[in-house]
Design an enzyme around this catalytic site. Structure first.
Site, PDB file in Angstrom:
ATOM      1  N   CYS A 173      52.572  24.127  45.478  1.00 51.63           N
ATOM      2  CA  CYS A 173      53.937  24.521  45.824  1.00 51.63           C
ATOM      3  C   CYS A 173      53.931  25.957  46.359  1.00 51.63           C
ATOM      4  O   CYS A 173      53.064  26.753  45.999  1.00 51.63           O
ATOM      5  CB  CYS A 173      54.804  24.438  44.562  1.00 51.63           C
ATOM      6  SG  CYS A 173      56.518  24.948  44.760  1.00 51.63           S
ATOM      7  N   GLY A 174      54.889  26.283  47.175  1.00 50.87           N
ATOM      8  CA  GLY A 174      55.028  27.654  47.648  1.00 50.87           C
ATOM      9  C   GLY A 174      55.271  28.633  46.513  1.00 50.87           C
ATOM     10  O   GLY A 174      54.998  29.824  46.639  1.00 50.87           O
TER      11      GLY A 174
END
Length: 162
Positions: A35-36
């Site tokens: 995930c970012g």
């Protein structure tokens, strides 16, 4: 609903009943390795190291519900977290947290607080007091070292006891 009533399995397969932390505050985060927001692991680890002596328990709950950003096995997650972020705080096995197959903790949260309280993405954060009740929650974009979040944690430290 009291968070200390629920149990999980740890990434290493051991039993992880939250009752072992009865009387301690829990800071729970749904996590994902791709995930970012994944770099938040580093800030969660710092939070664990800083507030652990005061009784705060940081717990990661890996989840593949959002964008399929946690596709690996529990072993993969453990290796990723330890080798990339030196994570030492407790981590559960990968869980479903939304929908019909959600872990009982998240079902109970939905029932008590409505579905608005549930995570809408990876790295949503929940602060439960030593009595096990929800004190505050933050969405994914709020970093663990954000001043408002830290203030909320620190404001409650004096009321927490081991």
């Amino acid at each position: 609903m009291r968070v200390h009533e629920f149990a999980f399995r740890a990434l290493n397969g051991a039993s992880m009943p939250f009752e072992r932390w009865t009387g301690q505050p829990l800071f729970i985060v749904n996590t994902a390795s791709e995930c970012g927001y994944t770099p938040q692991y580093m800030k969660l680890q710092r939070m664990w190291e800083e507030y652990r002596p005061s009784g705060l328990v940081v717990i990661g709950i890996p989840c593949n519900d959002f964008g399929e950003q946690e596709p690996g096995s529990d072993e993969d997650i453990l290796e990723f977290c330890s080798s990339n972020y030196n994570v030492t705080f407790p981590m559960t096995t990968k869980q479903t947290i939304i929908g019909a197959g959600a872990h009982p903790l998240f079902k109970a949260m939905r029932e008590e607080y409505t579905s608005d309280i549930l995570p809408h993405w990876n790295f949503c954060k929940y602060l439960f007091g030593r009595e096990g009740t929800l004190l505050h929650h933050w969405q994914a974009n709020v970093e663990p070292d954000e001043p408002g979040l830290r203030h909320e944690v620190e404001r409650n430290l004096s009321s927490w006891s081991m």
